[in-house]
Enzyme design. Sequence first.
Site, mmCIF file in Angstrom:
data_model
loop_
_atom_site.group_PDB
_atom_site.id
_atom_site.type_symbol
_atom_site.label_atom_id
_atom_site.label_comp_id
_atom_site.label_asym_id
_atom_site.label_seq_id
_atom_site.Cartn_x
_atom_site.Cartn_y
_atom_site.Cartn_z
ATOM 1 N N ASP A 9 0.877 -1.160 0.000
ATOM 2 C CA ASP A 9 0.000 0.000 0.000
ATOM 3 C C ASP A 9 0.923 1.220 0.000
ATOM 4 O OD1 ASP A 9 -2.322 1.605 0.271
ATOM 5 O OD2 ASP A 9 -2.022 1.682 2.435
ATOM 6 N N ASP A 11 -0.070 5.097 1.063
ATOM 7 C CA ASP A 11 -0.255 6.045 2.167
ATOM 8 C C ASP A 11 -0.201 5.328 3.505
ATOM 9 O OD1 ASP A 11 -0.728 8.517 0.660
ATOM 10 O OD2 ASP A 11 -2.518 7.481 -0.062
ATOM 11 N N THR A 101 -2.667 0.743 -4.473
ATOM 12 C CA THR A 101 -3.144 1.890 -3.713
ATOM 13 C C THR A 101 -4.530 2.348 -4.150
ATOM 14 O OG1 THR A 101 -2.668 4.213 -3.173
ATOM 15 C CG2 THR A 101 -1.913 3.416 -5.317
ATOM 16 N N SER A 102 -5.248 2.959 -3.209
ATOM 17 C CA SER A 102 -6.519 3.591 -3.510
ATOM 18 C C SER A 102 -6.317 5.048 -3.891
ATOM 19 C CB SER A 102 -7.458 3.499 -2.292
ATOM 20 O OG SER A 102 -7.732 2.151 -1.971
ATOM 21 N N LYS A 133 -10.602 -1.894 -2.484
ATOM 22 C CA LYS A 133 -10.475 -2.419 -1.126
ATOM 23 C C LYS A 133 -11.724 -2.047 -0.331
ATOM 24 C CE LYS A 133 -5.495 -1.385 -1.333
ATOM 25 N NZ LYS A 133 -4.387 -0.578 -0.763
ATOM 26 N N ASP A 158 -1.524 -0.708 6.113
ATOM 27 C CA ASP A 158 -1.710 -0.041 7.402
ATOM 28 C C ASP A 158 -3.178 0.135 7.766
ATOM 29 O OD1 ASP A 158 -2.050 1.979 5.319
ATOM 30 O OD2 ASP A 158 -2.147 3.413 6.978
#
Length: 206
Positions: A9, A11, A101-102, A133, A158
């Site tokens: 991921d 961030d 990643t989003s 996600k 995270d």
Amino acid sequence: MKISAVLFDVDGVLLDSAGAHRRVWDAWSAARGLDPEKVWELTFGRRPEDTVRDVAAHLDPATERRTLDRLLTREMDGIQPVEGAPGLLESLSGSPWAIVTSGARDFVRASFAATGLALPAVQVYADDVRHAKPAPDCFALAASRLGVPASECLVVEDAPAGIQAAVAAGCVAVGLTTTHTEEALGWAHLCVATLADVRSLVTEYG
């Protein structure tokens, strides 16, 4: 356990961007007359437009996503690598790894360039999959692009939504406790406190 690839991921894992994102979401929430705390709780590991759907169903998610992206570009100076990220990524040179990643494609790429972090050949963004996600699609896609079985992919996340997605995809999920407690990341196969711990895992099982 055999680890053939690492999926990160971004961030909270490679980029320390929580402060920047918090300022953006607080400003957006205030402008829309929403409770910033309630909104913030629903942002981690998720596409901004999915958060918008949950907290403000009367607003157009695509329009609000563009507004949020514009606000975020003003926060570039406040983003730094998570401690240990440069060394960890350098140690993976020549090994299969990806980011999942989003976050927005342009912003993530600009952030990596600004912080000096290397980008991998395989990058999966929110708009690359239909279901984001906590659905497993993003990690399954990354594993497929790398040509590695999902069961041999170590995922570093995270956020609870990311951990759920990784587990659902059949990956080995490692919770990094930079933004959430170990209890909140309860779906993870194990939790670690730092990227140095992740590096040790990769070395041990790679």
